[in-house]
Design an enzyme around this catalytic site. Structure first.
Site, PDB file in Angstrom:
ATOM      1  N   GLU A 159     -35.854 -55.079 -41.090  1.00 55.91           N
ATOM      2  CA  GLU A 159     -36.717 -54.440 -42.590  1.00 55.91           C
ATOM      3  C   GLU A 159     -38.480 -54.475 -42.307  1.00 55.91           C
ATOM      4  O   GLU A 159     -38.896 -55.215 -43.364  1.00 55.91           O
ATOM      5  CB  GLU A 159     -35.900 -54.456 -43.822  1.00 55.91           C
ATOM      6  CG  GLU A 159     -34.952 -55.338 -43.916  1.00 55.91           C
ATOM      7  CD  GLU A 159     -34.155 -56.225 -44.864  1.00 55.91           C
ATOM      8  OE1 GLU A 159     -34.664 -55.933 -46.043  1.00 55.91           O
ATOM      9  OE2 GLU A 159     -32.840 -55.850 -45.514  1.00 55.91           O
ATOM     10  N   ASN A 200     -34.115 -52.297 -36.938  1.00 51.99           N
ATOM     11  CA  ASN A 200     -32.461 -52.613 -37.968  1.00 51.99           C
ATOM     12  C   ASN A 200     -34.181 -51.816 -39.377  1.00 51.99           C
ATOM     13  O   ASN A 200     -34.788 -52.712 -39.734  1.00 51.99           O
ATOM     14  CB  ASN A 200     -32.127 -53.290 -38.372  1.00 51.99           C
ATOM     15  CG  ASN A 200     -30.668 -53.452 -38.920  1.00 51.99           C
ATOM     16  OD1 ASN A 200     -29.670 -52.257 -38.027  1.00 51.99           O
ATOM     17  ND2 ASN A 200     -30.510 -54.432 -39.439  1.00 51.99           N
ATOM     18  N   HIS A 236     -26.172 -49.178 -46.201  1.00 47.53           N
ATOM     19  CA  HIS A 236     -25.254 -50.270 -47.746  1.00 47.53           C
ATOM     20  C   HIS A 236     -25.673 -48.999 -48.525  1.00 47.53           C
ATOM     21  O   HIS A 236     -26.765 -48.426 -49.060  1.00 47.53           O
ATOM     22  CB  HIS A 236     -26.908 -51.085 -48.021  1.00 47.53           C
ATOM     23  CG  HIS A 236     -26.433 -52.576 -46.807  1.00 47.53           C
ATOM     24  ND1 HIS A 236     -25.489 -53.013 -47.419  1.00 47.53           N
ATOM     25  CD2 HIS A 236     -27.682 -53.679 -46.586  1.00 47.53           C
ATOM     26  CE1 HIS A 236     -25.737 -54.379 -46.358  1.00 47.53           C
ATOM     27  NE2 HIS A 236     -26.911 -54.025 -45.988  1.00 47.53           N
ATOM     28  N   GLU A 264     -24.802 -52.032 -41.022  1.00 50.56           N
ATOM     29  CA  GLU A 264     -24.463 -52.948 -42.108  1.00 50.56           C
ATOM     30  C   GLU A 264     -23.753 -51.971 -43.223  1.00 50.56           C
ATOM     31  O   GLU A 264     -23.947 -52.466 -45.077  1.00 50.56           O
ATOM     32  CB  GLU A 264     -25.335 -53.893 -42.773  1.00 50.56           C
ATOM     33  CG  GLU A 264     -26.614 -54.424 -41.535  1.00 50.56           C
ATOM     34  CD  GLU A 264     -27.625 -55.378 -42.714  1.00 50.56           C
ATOM     35  OE1 GLU A 264     -27.712 -55.794 -43.294  1.00 50.56           O
ATOM     36  OE2 GLU A 264     -28.570 -55.294 -41.268  1.00 50.56           O
ATOM     37  N   ASP A 266     -21.802 -50.426 -46.331  1.00 50.57           N
ATOM     38  CA  ASP A 266     -20.719 -50.627 -47.344  1.00 50.57           C
ATOM     39  C   ASP A 266     -21.237 -50.634 -48.852  1.00 50.57           C
ATOM     40  O   ASP A 266     -22.158 -49.588 -48.344  1.00 50.57           O
ATOM     41  CB  ASP A 266     -21.132 -52.456 -47.340  1.00 50.57           C
ATOM     42  CG  ASP A 266     -22.586 -53.410 -48.272  1.00 50.57           C
ATOM     43  OD1 ASP A 266     -23.324 -51.937 -48.405  1.00 50.57           O
ATOM     44  OD2 ASP A 266     -22.794 -54.115 -48.295  1.00 50.57           O
TER      45      ASP A 266
HETATM   46  C1  XIL Z   1     -27.895 -60.680 -45.852  1.00 50.24           C
HETATM   47  C2  XIL Z   1     -26.134 -61.475 -46.181  1.00 50.24           C
HETATM   48  O1  XIL Z   1     -25.324 -60.879 -46.079  1.00 50.24           O
HETATM   49  C3  XIL Z   1     -26.955 -62.521 -47.286  1.00 50.24           C
HETATM   50  O2  XIL Z   1     -24.734 -62.875 -47.895  1.00 50.24           O
HETATM   51  C4  XIL Z   1     -27.438 -63.661 -48.157  1.00 50.24           C
HETATM   52  O3  XIL Z   1     -27.537 -63.948 -48.675  1.00 50.24           O
HETATM   53  C5  XIL Z   1     -28.561 -62.647 -47.879  1.00 50.24           C
HETATM   54  O4  XIL Z   1     -28.571 -62.073 -46.689  1.00 50.24           O
HETATM   55  N1  XIL Z   1     -30.075 -56.909 -45.127  1.00 50.24           N
HETATM   56  C6  XIL Z   1     -29.912 -57.767 -43.956  1.00 50.24           C
HETATM   57  C7  XIL Z   1     -29.405 -59.013 -44.394  1.00 50.24           C
HETATM   58  O5  XIL Z   1     -30.669 -57.490 -42.911  1.00 50.24           O
HETATM   59  O6  XIL Z   1     -30.070 -59.767 -42.811  1.00 50.24           O
HETATM   60  C8  XIL Z   1     -28.566 -59.241 -45.762  1.00 50.24           C
HETATM   61  O7  XIL Z   1     -27.795 -59.876 -45.489  1.00 50.24           O
HETATM   62  C9  XIL Z   1     -28.201 -58.066 -46.024  1.00 50.24           C
HETATM   63  C10 XIL Z   1     -29.405 -56.925 -45.956  1.00 50.24           C
END
Ligand code: XIL
Length: 345
Positions: A159, A200, A236, A264, A266
């Site tokens: 990020e 990422n 996401h 990631e 979802d």
């Molecule tokens: C999130 C986790 O899922 C949570 O449990 C935590 O509180 C915060 O981080 N992008 C990312 C992840 O790269 O590391 C994040 O994970 C979600 C968004």
């Protein structure tokens, strides 16, 4: 004496029962072929984020990870605040347990993440330029050497960009300048020359200001010799669906000679979701799988958790949730079958 013995036996029984309850019952097997087998047949490593505390306490959770997934990403356990809570004191225990569990289940591990503005311990923000540079070097070296041979892929920089395409003003950018990104990759290659190194990003799936900047950033870093192997798209999503141009976007990164991973995935819903929304969600999940299958370089698809009972969406986005493939009782939602179908298609 006798009373004491009876008391002791009673205590042992109670403690034993509590331990068993804490462990939970076995997992109800899920219908159809396991996702990991379907993915393997298509040449895609299907993974999930895992939470160490759940894996330790909840038998069904643990069994489903082993049965369904080919790879795992520790959801938080490899973040800086948990691996190095105080400068120079490394705490690998929780992450080590996730890694061991994965290797025992014949899975691979994605390391997440080495240089990230989120979940940093407070001490990092207090360092000056030279100190932060030293701390970044030490962190990458210590962590990657610890896991060399066990963790094959790392999100080295996570990020780094803002939605408008600017560089995110993290402590790393503020103290070290934009060169920190290339430097982190160089340090990572040195620490574990065999590991695949990823950048990422969140919200860079479509063709937009952020992904355009990511493209230029990666292209320029590569041409300067930075050892970047792959790009991770977090994916996401919500009912807005898969953005137009997702496949074309992946292809332009592929054309730079990079691997691609969806890291990631979802699909958040308003809670409680309606039947129609669960159905629409299943279609978004299917499109995520199809998008990866459409791009040769996309060989890895990780879900950010696999049960609605353990997902960051309801924990961080009020009014949203139900974002994963299984409900809170670990029963399959329409999305689970949709992912199976898409992986078989
Ligand atoms: C999130 C986790 O899922 C949570 O449990 C935590 O509180 C915060 O981080 N992008 C990312 C992840 O790269 O590391 C994040 O994970 C979600 C968004």
């Amino acid at each position: 004496m006798r009373r004491l013995a009876v008391g002791a036996v009673f205590a042992v029984v109670v403690i034993g029962a509590l331990l068993v309850i804490g462990q939970g019952g076995p997992a109800e097997p899920l219908p159809g072929q396991p996702l990991r087998a379907l993915g393997n047949a298509k040449g895609i490593v299907v993974g999930t984020a895992v939470r160490e505390d759940q894996q330790r306490k909840n038998r069904a959770y643990r069994e489903l990870i082993a049965a369904q997934f080919q790879s795992v990403t520790p959801e938080n356990e490899m973040k800086w605040y948990l691996l190095q809570p105080e400068q120079g004191r490394f705490t690998f225990e929780a992450a080590d347990r996730v890694v061991k569990e994965a290797l025992d289940a014949g899975q691979t591990v994605r390391g997440h993440s080495l240089v990230f503005h989120g979940q940093l311990p407070l001490w990092v923000g207090k360092l000056g330029r030279r100190e932060l540079e030293g701390a970044m070097r030490a962190h990458i070296a210590e962590v990657m050497r610890h896991y060399a041979g066990r963790v094959g892929v790392w999100d080295v920089v996570n990020e780094a960009l803002l939605d408008d395409g600017g560089l995110r003003p993290s402590p790393f950018l503020k103290r070290l300048g934009s060169g920190y990104i290339g430097e982190a990759f160089g340090l990572a290659r040195k620490a574990d020359p065999k590991a695949k190194l990823y950048i990422n990003e969140i919200g860079a799936e479509g063709i937009n200001a952020k992904s355009n900047r990511l493209y230029r950033l990666v292209r320029d870093l590569k041409s300067q010799g930075a050892p970047i192997d792959g790009v991770g798209f977090q994916t996401h999503f919500n009912l807005g669906g898969v953005p137009d141009g997702f496949v074309d976007n992946m292809r332009r990164f592929e054309a730079l000679g990079l691997e691609i991973a969806l890291t990631e995935a979802d699909v958040g819903l308003p809670v409680p979701p309606t039947t129609e929304q669960l159905e629409a969600q299943s279609q978004v999940y299917a499109r995520i799988v199809e998008s990866c299958l459409a791009v040769k370089a996309c060989k890895s698809l990780t879900f950010w958790g696999f049960t609605d009972g353990r997902s960051w969406i309801p924990e961080t986005q009020p009014g949203m949730g139900a974002a994963t493939l299984l409900d809170e009782q670990l029963r399959p939602k329409p999305a689970f079958a949709a992912v199976q179908r898409a992986l078989s298609g």
